[in-house]
Every structure is written in structure tokens, then in C-alpha cells.
Design a protein around this motif. Structure first.
Motif, mmCIF file in Angstrom:
data_model
loop_
_atom_site.group_PDB
_atom_site.id
_atom_site.type_symbol
_atom_site.label_atom_id
_atom_site.label_comp_id
_atom_site.label_asym_id
_atom_site.label_seq_id
_atom_site.Cartn_x
_atom_site.Cartn_y
_atom_site.Cartn_z
ATOM 1 N N HIS A 121 86.465 24.847 68.956
ATOM 2 C CA HIS A 121 85.325 25.772 68.977
ATOM 3 C C HIS A 121 85.223 26.567 67.682
ATOM 4 N N LEU A 122 85.685 25.998 66.577
ATOM 5 C CA LEU A 122 85.606 26.705 65.299
ATOM 6 C C LEU A 122 84.154 26.801 64.842
ATOM 7 N N LEU A 170 83.469 32.887 51.500
ATOM 8 C CA LEU A 170 83.633 31.603 50.818
ATOM 9 C C LEU A 170 82.309 30.842 50.714
ATOM 10 N N PRO A 171 82.040 30.257 49.544
ATOM 11 C CA PRO A 171 80.871 29.363 49.449
ATOM 12 C C PRO A 171 81.095 28.113 50.277
ATOM 13 N N PHE A 172 80.040 27.562 50.821
ATOM 14 C CA PHE A 172 80.184 26.419 51.718
ATOM 15 C C PHE A 172 80.504 25.151 50.939
ATOM 16 N N ARG A 173 81.607 24.504 51.322
ATOM 17 C CA ARG A 173 81.971 23.194 50.781
ATOM 18 C C ARG A 173 82.135 22.178 51.889
ATOM 19 N N HIS A 174 82.392 22.656 53.106
ATOM 20 C CA HIS A 174 82.638 21.751 54.224
ATOM 21 C C HIS A 174 81.338 21.074 54.663
ATOM 22 N N PHE A 209 88.675 23.889 55.173
ATOM 23 C CA PHE A 209 88.479 22.835 54.179
ATOM 24 C C PHE A 209 88.880 23.332 52.785
ATOM 25 N N CYS A 210 88.421 24.517 52.409
ATOM 26 C CA CYS A 210 88.756 25.081 51.099
ATOM 27 C C CYS A 210 90.243 25.390 51.005
ATOM 28 N N HIS A 211 90.794 25.906 52.085
ATOM 29 C CA HIS A 211 92.225 26.216 52.161
ATOM 30 C C HIS A 211 93.049 24.940 51.955
ATOM 31 N N SER A 212 92.653 23.864 52.641
ATOM 32 C CA SER A 212 93.367 22.594 52.522
ATOM 33 C C SER A 212 93.278 22.037 51.107
ATOM 34 N N LYS A 258 85.448 26.330 59.768
ATOM 35 C CA LYS A 258 85.721 24.970 59.305
ATOM 36 C C LYS A 258 85.682 24.901 57.785
ATOM 37 N N ASN A 259 84.754 25.619 57.186
ATOM 38 C CA ASN A 259 84.660 25.657 55.736
ATOM 39 C C ASN A 259 85.896 26.331 55.130
#
Length: 240
Positions: free
Chosen positions: A132-133, A235-239, A142-145, A138-139
Motif C-alpha cells: 500500500h505504498l 524528492l523529484p519523481f524518478r520512479h 527507487f531513489c534510495h536504492s 515508491k519513488n
């Protein structure tokens, strides 16, 4: 001992360089370093063999490390047997005390680690995926990863360069194994400082671990949770 010369916690000037490097690679802000642990397989020791068996059934010694954006190690802790959990290894290392020392994390910086670690103001971990993220969460993950891949690549490089770390380190004296591993980490840093990138080296593939929730993850650091939520919003969206 050369470790304090070549494996050093960054000063404030270096922190700015590292922050900018991680942000350029991943858009994740204020990262001082990426942390993770890896197992170095060894032959079954003569004594207390069962304590060396890790979750994959191999006898091993653990290396916990933090690297910068250039994959150079800035902190290494080695010597725990394979059966010890990542979070306990962290608690036994001096990094546990570093988290509560603001001078180690100037300008609102933090480490980034996977879900094996506990969220803290100075250690950002991903949101646990409960199905339920939000898109922002989720973004964030993704940036963290993307930023955290630096430590995966560091381990891949050091194991690829010193192949005995990649397969089985054929040493009988377990008291000397941590010194050998640290020596490899020092040489890894020296190679990178000399711009010896070892092009074409195949890196180890990161393993996706199914880490179950534990009690200490429930009582998360409130300042850490507040900071993570703020970062998530900014954070800017990358996901995709």
C-alpha cells in the motif's frame, strides 16, 4: 597499520564532495555513505563450526562497510561469525555510537542502508513495502536504492579484484582472516585512488533479501521517520 590512513571517515570538506556525488548519481540528497554487510566464505573452522554458518548454510566471516559515491570504503568492521544478524553486527560496531554523534554527520547528512537496519535520523532505510505504498514512497525507495547500489558495487569490485573473497578464502587461522579482509579493503581503496578502475570487471549481483519485521523496527526513531517523510515529499519523481 594502514587502515586509518586509507579507510577514513570524511571530514566536512569531503562530506560536501560525497553529498554532491551521490545526488548527481541518484538525486537522493545529503548522503554521506552507503552501508551494507557481506559474507566472506571460509572453510569450516576446527572449533565452534556451527557459529560460523550463515543463512545460506556456508561458513563465513562478515564484513560490514560504508562506502562513498566513488565506491571507496570510509569505514570497515570485520570479524563477526556468519550466524550473527546484520543489525547485531551494526550494534557491535562503532557505527552504532556514530549515529548519536552529530559531529559525524554535518549538514544534515545520513547513511543509507537496506531494511536490515533500523531507521534513524542519520540512517535512512526504505519504506517497507506492505502493498500500500504511495507513489511518493515508491519513488523514495527507487531513489534510495539507486544511491545504495554504490556499496553493492564496492563489494563487487573488491571481491572481483581479490577472487579469494568471491569464492572461499582458504585460510585455516580464523584469527588472521579479519586482517586479510581489511588488507583487501585497503588495497581496493588504493587502487581507486590511483584511478585503477579495473574496467570490465564483473560485479556480484545484489541479492534481494526477504527480511521479516522485527521488534526494533516498530519502535523506529521518530526523528528518523520525520526526516524520511520530508525527504519523500521533496524528492523529484524518478520512479515509473
Amino acid at each position: 597499520m594502514l587502515a586509518p590512513v586509507f579507510i577514513t571517515w570524511p571530514n566536512e570538506e569531503k562530506v560536501e564532495e560525497i553529498k554532491n556525488g551521490f545526488f548527481s548519481n541518484s538525486t537522493f540528497p545529503n548522503v554521506l555513505g552507503a552501508i551494507d554487510g557481506t559474507h566472506i566464505n571460509i572453510p569450516a573452522p576446527h572449533e565452534h563450526q556451527e557459529t560460523y554458518v550463515n543463512r545460506k548454510g556456508h561458513h563465513s566471516i562478515q564484513l560490514q562497510a560504508v562506502c562513498d559515491h566513488k565506491r571507496r570504503f570510509i569505514h570497515c568492521y570485520v570479524g563477526n561469525v556468519g550466524s550473527v544478524h546484520d543489525q547485531r553486527v551494526f550494534r557491535l560496531s562503532e557505527l552504532k555510537n556514530y549515529l548519536d554523534d552529530a559531529t559525524k554527520f554535518p549538514n544534515n547528512t545520513h547513511l543509507i542502508g537496506d531494511s536490515a537496519y533500523t531507521l534513524h535520523e542519520h540512517l535512512m532505510v526504505p519504506y517497507r513495502d506492505n502493498g500500500h505504498l504511495t507513489q511518493k514512497q515508491k519513488n523514495f525507495n527507487f531513489c534510495h536504492s539507486s544511491a545504495r547500489m554504490a556499496i553493492e558495487r564496492s563489494f563487487g569490485l573488491v571481491k572481483g579484484r581479490f577472487r579469494s573473497l568471491l569464492t572461499t578464502l582458504d585460510m585455516k587461522r580464523v584469527d588472521l582472516i579479519p586482517k586479510y579482509i581489511i588488507a583487501c579493503c585497503i588495497l581496493h581503496n588504493i587502487c581507486l585512488l590511483q584511478n585503477d578502475e579495473f574496467p570490465g570487471l564483473s560485479e556480484t549481483t545484489p541479492v534481494n533479501e526477504n527480511i521479516q519485521a522485527r521488534g526494533e523496527l516498530v519502535a523506529i526513531n521518530r526523528q528518523g521517520a520525520f526526516k524520511r517523510d520530508n525527504l519523500c515529499d521533496q524528492l523529484p519523481f524518478r520512479h515509473i
